[in-house]
Design a protein around this motif. Structure first.
Motif, PDB file in Angstrom:
ATOM      1  N   ARG A 416       0.840  -1.205   0.000  1.00  0.00           N
ATOM      2  CA  ARG A 416       0.000   0.000   0.000  1.00  0.00           C
ATOM      3  C   ARG A 416       0.885   1.270   0.000  1.00  0.00           C
ATOM      4  NH1 ARG A 416      -3.594   2.628   3.549  1.00  0.00           N
ATOM      5  NH2 ARG A 416      -2.532   1.681   5.304  1.00  0.00           N
ATOM      6  N   GLU A 420       1.209   4.151  -2.831  1.00  0.00           N
ATOM      7  CA  GLU A 420       0.965   5.557  -2.476  1.00  0.00           C
ATOM      8  C   GLU A 420       2.087   6.452  -2.990  1.00  0.00           C
ATOM      9  OE1 GLU A 420      -1.342   8.509  -0.989  1.00  0.00           O
ATOM     10  OE2 GLU A 420      -1.900   6.370  -1.194  1.00  0.00           O
ATOM     11  N   ARG A 424       1.977   9.365  -5.801  1.00  0.00           N
ATOM     12  CA  ARG A 424       2.477  10.732  -5.558  1.00  0.00           C
ATOM     13  C   ARG A 424       3.463  11.157  -6.639  1.00  0.00           C
ATOM     14  NH1 ARG A 424       2.588  10.198   0.024  1.00  0.00           N
ATOM     15  NH2 ARG A 424       4.762   9.501  -0.096  1.00  0.00           N
TER      16      ARG A 424
END
Ligand code: GTP
Ligand code: MG
Length: 467
Positions: A416, A420, A424
């Protein structure tokens, strides 16, 4: 199974009555007339005389005229039972039919039986007031199996079952032994093949396992297929083999003076060499039972030809009672003793003190109670142990599952975070790209506008030159 044959002089064969039944009444419809048993020792007459009651005779013994001691004859209503084990086709049925002058319509036994089967047939004979009921248990498929090691077992089981039935009757509170249908086997005629060599392993194994359960009388079957000198040597060899292997065969008793001489002589003839035949052949002016060959005739009842008469005399006339007595006092007693000892009964205690049945019962009850408690405790312990084991297994499985879950959770979290971060980075890239795109657009617009005013200036100049 065949019913009564009808012709005069034949015994009446019929299937085995069920246990507990009373002996069949004789002389009923369809029954053959009374059979006089030819008894050579008592003369050649067709009616065998019976012996008068002696001080030693059991009550009920029928006295008869024309008595010839030392012959012993069975009392009225005697019920004899025998077993006849022997290989398939060795001549069992023929001999039994010849012995009892009957003719069972019997089919040949198959050589492919998966195991040994026992078949009982009952013969009824009668002379004057003496009734003889003989039951013969035949073995079907004996020795036909590839593994013959256990061929004797059905015979042993059958004999034991009859002893057990008698013991159960004896142990009943309301026992009725006087009219009990006694099915114990009194004699075993063991048929030996006339090989002239030696006993087969199957013969030794079977006789060894039967000798403490039944009176064994070995017979050499089809004795007409072996020469006289070979037969003598064969008999000696067989007897020495039986002795060497500790097989105890029945010995005709020599303790009764009236029959000691004849019995001692007959013991010397064992094993009897027998010939069976229901064919009648004319010899002189008499019809006799015989086997006819191109080279001559073998007469069944001729003592120079075989021991058939000796066997019949010893079996049916002289020693029937002793066979029954031995069955009861020796073989049944041994069975009973072993069985009762197995059940915990004993006559004397540890200090050689007599023990009553009540004491034995109490001791056994106590022992059984203790054993039951011990077993219960054992089972309880086992149960607790198994529950503990199961619990440990379940805990271990739970721990493993938990560890697996934690591991997966960690992997999931890491994945996860990585996603992420990637998202980004992509967003930043997109913003950066958008900025560069808009600055490019501005630059392109400016360039386009600049190039448009230069073209107009060139056009104006060209036009002024033409004018
Ligand atoms: N040579 C000779 N042959 C005999 C004698 N007894 C019987 N046989 C013959 O041997 C064959 C088999 O005889 P059975 O009496 O049926 O033999 P079994 O042992 O009862 O046979 P299964 O019941 O089939 O096991 C028949 O052909 C008889 O005629 C005998 O004493 N001598
Ligand atoms: Mg047969």
């Amino acid at each position: 199974m065949a019913g009564p044959r009808g012709p005069r002089g034949l015994a009446t064969p019929h299937p085995e009555p069920s246990r507990g039944g009373h002996p069949r009444p004789l002389g009923g419809p369809g029954r053959a007339p009374a059979l006089p048993i030819p008894c050579p020792a008592s003369g050649s007459s067709r009616v065998r005389p019976t012996r008068p009651a002696s001080p030693t005779s059991p009550p009920g013994r029928a006295p008869g005229p024309g008595l010839k001691p030392p012959l012993r004859c069975p009392p009225p209503g005697i019920d004899g039972r025998g077993a006849a084990p022997g290989e398939t086709g060795i001549g069992k049925s023929t001999l039994i039919n010849t012995l009892f002058n009957t003719n069972f319509e019997e089919h040949e036994a198959s050589h492919f039986c998966p195991n040994v089967r026992l078949k009982a047939q009952t013969y009824e004979l009668q002379e004057s007031n003496v009734r003889l009921k003989l039951t013969i248990v035949n073995t079907v498929g004996f020795g036909d199996q590839i593994n013959k090691e256990e061929s004797y077992l059905p015979i042993v089981d059958y004999i034991n079952a009859q002893f057990e039935a008698y013991l159960q009757e004896e142990l009943k509170i309301k026992r009725s032994l006087f009219n009990y249908h006694d099915s114990r086997i009194h004699v075993c005629l063991y048929f030996i093949a006339p090989t002239g060599h030696s006993l087969k392993t199957l013969d030794l194994l079977t006789m060894k396992n039967l000798d403490n359960k039944v009176n064994i009388i070995p017979v050499i079957a089809k004795a007409d297929t072996i020469s006289k000198s070979e037969l003598q040597k064969f008999k000696i060899k067989l007897m020495s083999e039986l002795v060497c292997n500790g097989v105890q065969i029945y010995q005709f008793p020599t303790d009764d003076d009236t029959i000691a001489k004849i019995n001692a002589a007959m013991n010397e003839h064992l094993p009897f060499a027998v010939v069976g035949s229901m064919d009648e052949v004319k010899v002189g002016n008499k019809m006799v039972k015989a086997r006819q060959y191109p080279w001559g005739i073998v007469q069944v009842e001729n003592e120079n030809h075989c021991d058939f008469v000796k066997l019949r005399e010893m079996l049916i006339c002289t020693n029937m009672e002793d066979l029954q007595e031995q069955t009861h006092t020796r073989h049944y007693e041994l069975y009973r003793r072993c069985k009762l000892e197995e059940m915990g009964f004993t006559d004397v205690g540890p200090e050689n003190k007599p023990v009553s049945v009540q004491e034995t019962y109490e001791a056994k009850r106590h022992e059984l109670h203790g054993e039951r408690q011990r077993k219960e405790e054992e089972m309880k312990q086992m149960f607790v142990q198994r529950v503990k084991e199961k619990e440990a297994i379940l805990k271990e499985a739970e721990r493993e599952l938990h560890a697996k879950f934690e591991h997966l959770k960690r992997i999931h979290q890491e994945e996860r975070l990585k996603l992420e971060e990637r998202r980004r980075a992509l967003e930043e890239e997109r913003i950066h790209f958008s900025k560069r795109k808009s600055s490019c657009d501005i630059f392109l617009n400016q360039s386009y506008m600049a190039s448009g005013s230069n073209i107009k200036k060139d056009k104006d100049r060209k036009n002024s030159n033409f004018m």
